[in-house]
Design an enzyme around this catalytic site. Sequence first.
Site, short mmCIF file in Angstrom:
data_model
loop_
_atom_site.label_atom_id
_atom_site.label_comp_id
_atom_site.label_asym_id
_atom_site.label_seq_id
_atom_site.Cartn_x
_atom_site.Cartn_y
_atom_site.Cartn_z
N HIS A 139 16.39 35.56 8.32
CA HIS A 139 17.35 36.28 9.17
C HIS A 139 18.35 35.30 9.77
O HIS A 139 19.56 35.56 9.77
CB HIS A 139 16.58 37.02 10.27
CG HIS A 139 17.44 37.70 11.29
ND1 HIS A 139 17.79 39.04 11.19
CD2 HIS A 139 18.03 37.24 12.42
CE1 HIS A 139 18.55 39.36 12.23
NE2 HIS A 139 18.71 38.29 12.99
N GLU A 140 17.85 34.19 10.29
CA GLU A 140 18.74 33.20 10.91
C GLU A 140 19.63 32.51 9.87
O GLU A 140 20.81 32.27 10.12
CB GLU A 140 17.92 32.16 11.68
CG GLU A 140 17.02 32.74 12.77
CD GLU A 140 17.76 33.64 13.74
OE1 GLU A 140 18.98 33.45 13.95
OE2 GLU A 140 17.13 34.55 14.30
N HIS A 143 22.46 34.78 9.13
CA HIS A 143 23.51 34.70 10.16
C HIS A 143 24.49 33.57 9.81
O HIS A 143 25.71 33.74 9.88
CB HIS A 143 22.90 34.42 11.54
CG HIS A 143 22.57 35.65 12.33
ND1 HIS A 143 23.44 36.70 12.51
CD2 HIS A 143 21.43 35.98 13.01
CE1 HIS A 143 22.88 37.63 13.26
NE2 HIS A 143 21.65 37.22 13.57
N GLU A 218 23.68 42.08 13.26
CA GLU A 218 22.23 42.04 13.18
C GLU A 218 21.72 42.82 11.97
O GLU A 218 20.81 42.39 11.26
CB GLU A 218 21.60 42.60 14.47
CG GLU A 218 21.66 41.66 15.64
CD GLU A 218 21.03 40.32 15.34
OE1 GLU A 218 19.87 40.27 14.87
OE2 GLU A 218 21.70 39.30 15.57
#
Length: 282
Positions: A139-140, A143, A218
């Site tokens: 997820h990071e 980003h 997100e």
Amino acid sequence: MKRVLLFLATNLAIMVVLSIVLSVLGVSSRSYAGILTIAVFFGFGGAFISLYLSKWVAKKSTGAYVIEQPRNETEHWLVSTVSEQAQKAGIKMPEVAIYNSPEVNAFATGPSKNNSLVAVSTGLLAGMSQSEAEAVLAHEVSHVANGDMVTLTLIQGVVNTFVIFISKVLANIVDGFLNGDEESEGVSWTYMIFDIIFQILFGFLASMIVAYFSRKREYAADKGAADLVGAHKMKAALERLRSNKDSQLEGSMMAFGIASGKNVMDLFASHPPLEQRIAALS
């Protein structure tokens, strides 16, 4: 408290430097052209200086330890996992760090895709399975790969510019009305007071716009993680966050973290509700 003081000190330093530059250039704060110049200068200048300093501020405020030479099996796994995911995502290897906090959380920050930091909390390492932690890392990394730090900085710059410009124009109008449009040297107290009031008011409203775009990013990061490691792992990680403590991260670290504060009004939340994120992955 350390994080708050560092955040305030950094932003105060930025404002002082920008103010000195504008003063040297002789930009007027009362003409529309001068107001627009000030608004753009402070709106985008402050946002991009904060972006440039984001890694340094994140390390200092969280006390994050950057893994340069892995010392144990956990650190070896973290570095190798982020390296593999970064390669799949097509970005340069981020710095990998661990910060001491009981909350289950992680964040990404940095001025560009190829100059970034991915940090995880000790609470995450203790409270998540390896597959769940792998999804959080993905997820990071997503980003970073999506360029979310730069995207939100641009959005923040635009809304900052509008807030500053509109506030100063309205403060000028109110000041002229109260003082009968009398010419005076320098800036009056009336102007300064109403400028501050309007900036607080419109800044409050503008934060809803930034939060809206943050929530959209997100969903994109969740999808990116699902593409990297599988939707089932990302769902499991989000399910684990249901019992998480309230986030202690601030600013961009919270915006690009895996979780945010729970007791935040929906319009001001940087993250969508977990139920909606899980449903979106389905």
